[in-house]
Design an enzyme around this catalytic site. Sequence first.
Site, mmCIF file in Angstrom:
data_model
loop_
_atom_site.group_PDB
_atom_site.id
_atom_site.type_symbol
_atom_site.label_atom_id
_atom_site.label_comp_id
_atom_site.label_asym_id
_atom_site.label_seq_id
_atom_site.Cartn_x
_atom_site.Cartn_y
_atom_site.Cartn_z
ATOM 1 N N GLY A 1 -9.224 -84.606 0.527
ATOM 2 C CA GLY A 1 -9.292 -84.351 2.188
ATOM 3 C C GLY A 1 -10.452 -83.773 2.828
ATOM 4 O O GLY A 1 -10.174 -83.070 3.887
ATOM 5 N N HIS B 1 5.903 -71.689 2.468
ATOM 6 C CA HIS B 1 5.041 -71.845 3.492
ATOM 7 C C HIS B 1 5.654 -72.776 4.859
ATOM 8 O O HIS B 1 5.166 -74.017 4.899
ATOM 9 C CB HIS B 1 3.548 -72.541 3.142
ATOM 10 N N ASP C 1 -0.649 -67.024 6.010
ATOM 11 C CA ASP C 1 0.598 -66.369 6.433
ATOM 12 C C ASP C 1 0.424 -64.816 6.459
ATOM 13 O O ASP C 1 0.688 -64.093 7.376
ATOM 14 C CB ASP C 1 1.694 -66.773 5.932
ATOM 15 N N VAL D 1 -2.981 -76.838 -0.280
ATOM 16 C CA VAL D 1 -2.873 -76.583 1.122
ATOM 17 C C VAL D 1 -2.077 -77.693 1.968
ATOM 18 O O VAL D 1 -1.390 -77.311 2.839
ATOM 19 C CB VAL D 1 -4.499 -76.415 1.592
HETATM 20 P P1 NDP Z 1 -6.125 -80.986 8.246
HETATM 21 O O1 NDP Z 1 -7.408 -80.605 7.527
HETATM 22 O O2 NDP Z 1 -6.018 -80.488 9.758
HETATM 23 O O3 NDP Z 1 -4.965 -80.401 7.207
HETATM 24 C C1 NDP Z 1 -4.914 -80.803 6.059
HETATM 25 C C2 NDP Z 1 -3.523 -80.329 5.516
HETATM 26 O O4 NDP Z 1 -3.478 -79.165 5.441
HETATM 27 C C3 NDP Z 1 -2.239 -80.819 6.317
HETATM 28 O O5 NDP Z 1 -1.220 -81.373 5.206
HETATM 29 C C4 NDP Z 1 -1.691 -79.732 6.943
HETATM 30 O O6 NDP Z 1 -0.339 -79.525 7.304
HETATM 31 C C5 NDP Z 1 -2.105 -78.573 5.984
HETATM 32 N N1 NDP Z 1 -2.016 -77.333 6.418
HETATM 33 C C6 NDP Z 1 -1.438 -76.274 5.690
HETATM 34 N N2 NDP Z 1 -1.456 -74.955 6.173
HETATM 35 C C7 NDP Z 1 -2.078 -75.169 7.363
HETATM 36 C C8 NDP Z 1 -2.429 -74.390 8.517
HETATM 37 N N3 NDP Z 1 -2.201 -73.067 8.436
HETATM 38 N N4 NDP Z 1 -2.970 -74.891 9.433
HETATM 39 C C9 NDP Z 1 -3.396 -76.368 9.671
HETATM 40 N N5 NDP Z 1 -3.044 -76.974 8.606
HETATM 41 C C10 NDP Z 1 -2.344 -76.536 7.400
HETATM 42 O O7 NDP Z 1 -5.876 -82.418 8.516
HETATM 43 P P2 NDP Z 1 -6.821 -83.625 8.854
HETATM 44 O O8 NDP Z 1 -5.879 -84.961 9.152
HETATM 45 O O9 NDP Z 1 -7.953 -83.012 9.834
HETATM 46 O O10 NDP Z 1 -7.549 -83.967 7.595
HETATM 47 C C11 NDP Z 1 -6.631 -84.398 6.370
HETATM 48 C C12 NDP Z 1 -7.769 -85.286 5.770
HETATM 49 O O11 NDP Z 1 -7.080 -85.592 4.507
HETATM 50 C C13 NDP Z 1 -8.136 -86.605 6.369
HETATM 51 O O12 NDP Z 1 -9.720 -86.682 6.167
HETATM 52 C C14 NDP Z 1 -7.433 -87.646 5.222
HETATM 53 O O13 NDP Z 1 -8.431 -88.695 5.130
HETATM 54 C C15 NDP Z 1 -7.257 -86.899 3.954
HETATM 55 N N6 NDP Z 1 -6.294 -87.420 3.109
HETATM 56 C C16 NDP Z 1 -6.813 -87.564 1.820
HETATM 57 C C17 NDP Z 1 -5.956 -87.997 0.899
HETATM 58 C C18 NDP Z 1 -6.244 -88.098 -0.654
HETATM 59 O O14 NDP Z 1 -7.426 -87.546 -0.898
HETATM 60 N N7 NDP Z 1 -5.744 -88.961 -1.426
HETATM 61 C C19 NDP Z 1 -4.386 -88.403 1.299
HETATM 62 C C20 NDP Z 1 -4.133 -87.906 2.688
HETATM 63 C C21 NDP Z 1 -5.252 -87.593 3.463
HETATM 64 P P3 NDP Z 1 0.256 -79.975 8.504
HETATM 65 O O15 NDP Z 1 0.121 -81.562 8.874
HETATM 66 O O16 NDP Z 1 1.508 -79.700 8.471
HETATM 67 O O17 NDP Z 1 -0.377 -79.183 9.680
#
Ligand code: NDP
Length: 329
Positions: free
Chosen positions: A11, A188, A160, A130
């Site tokens: 991600g 978490h 946290d 994460v």
């Molecule tokens: P973020 O980067 O904002 O968040 C990513 C993950 O971190 C979410 O699951 C989020 O949970 C989690 N998280 C854990 N703790 C925290 C916190 N304290 N605050 C915020 N988030 C937290 O998400 P984006 O959507 O911006 O980015 C995700 C990326 O992942 C995208 O670019 C997508 O394409 C990619 N992706 C890649 C995959 C892969 O490589 N196989 C699979 C799926 C997605 P929560 O949703 O609960 O906020």
Amino acid sequence: GKKPLRVAITGASGQIGYQLCFRIASGEMLGKDQPVILQCLELPQALNALKGVSMELDDCAFPLLKGIVQTDDPNKAFEGADYALLVGARPRSKGMERGDLLKANAEIFSVQGKALNNHANRDTLRVLVVGNPANTNALIAARNAPNIDPKRFSAMTRLDHNRGLAQLAEKLKCSVTDIEKFAIWGNHSATQYPDVTQTVVKGKSAKTLINDEKWIKENFIPTVQQRGAAIIAARGLSSAASAASAAIDHMRDWTFGTNGQWTSMAVYSDGSYGADKGLYFSFPVIVDKNGKYEIVQNIKLDQFSQERFDVTRKELLSEKDGVASLLPN
Ligand code: NDP
């Protein structure tokens, strides 16, 4: 100079990933003398955005950055990985049930666990999950990596933990570095238990200094538990820079040690305190200077703490039940 370490980030073009890449490449996680290769995994539809991130990384001319891999293939992203930060996860979309969310993520994290098992550097690997539900995603990844020690997997409760330190420092008008023996127990999620019963500030009990049981129960604990939602309400986006910062803290401390101090990490439970063996459960931990962590033992949980502990433990068990059919034996 030192041989580069391979750091996989999933991600990598998302909100948190966008913060992480630059801080790791500048040496904030593994040290200012440690070259790194970033191995970035993204979904096919995000590879273009990832290209942009990679161009910006080039443009920083970081002396420590020795290479950038951009791929949608987990087998490539985890090839020879010494570190893996699993950030990408399926977000909850409207109308999605919790069970569906668990299962969508179980699929992602079982694929990644297998890829880590087959391609990562098993002797050095440290994995931080994460992406939410982080503890259960860590469980799934670890169970799909039978040749990797489950202690090499972890999930993040450091944000946290840091949120708790910040609230306490404000309340007690002290520095965050004055606070010792604070910890997050469990999941978490909103059931996490931020525990101040052992906390010491400049040698004095934090509970005695606060002298306000009601503030702890009705203000402090819910503020830490619900801080994520408060950030979304204020920013219109979920926390990202603070989450990335906590991930850096987690990996740095897991590598270089905590100097005898407690921190919080969700790690493989050995059954300590009655947290079911095999769950990824947040405990107070101390990391030695060789990067080996130990769960802090012999803490006396009072009745209130024990009740909170059981709530978060039960939630983790029910998350595990929700993905049981997807866990290999
Ligand atoms: P973020 O980067 O904002 O968040 C990513 C993950 O971190 C979410 O699951 C989020 O949970 C989690 N998280 C854990 N703790 C925290 C916190 N304290 N605050 C915020 N988030 C937290 O998400 P984006 O959507 O911006 O980015 C995700 C990326 O992942 C995208 O670019 C997508 O394409 C990619 N992706 C890649 C995959 C892969 O490589 N196989 C699979 C799926 C997605 P929560 O949703 O609960 O906020």
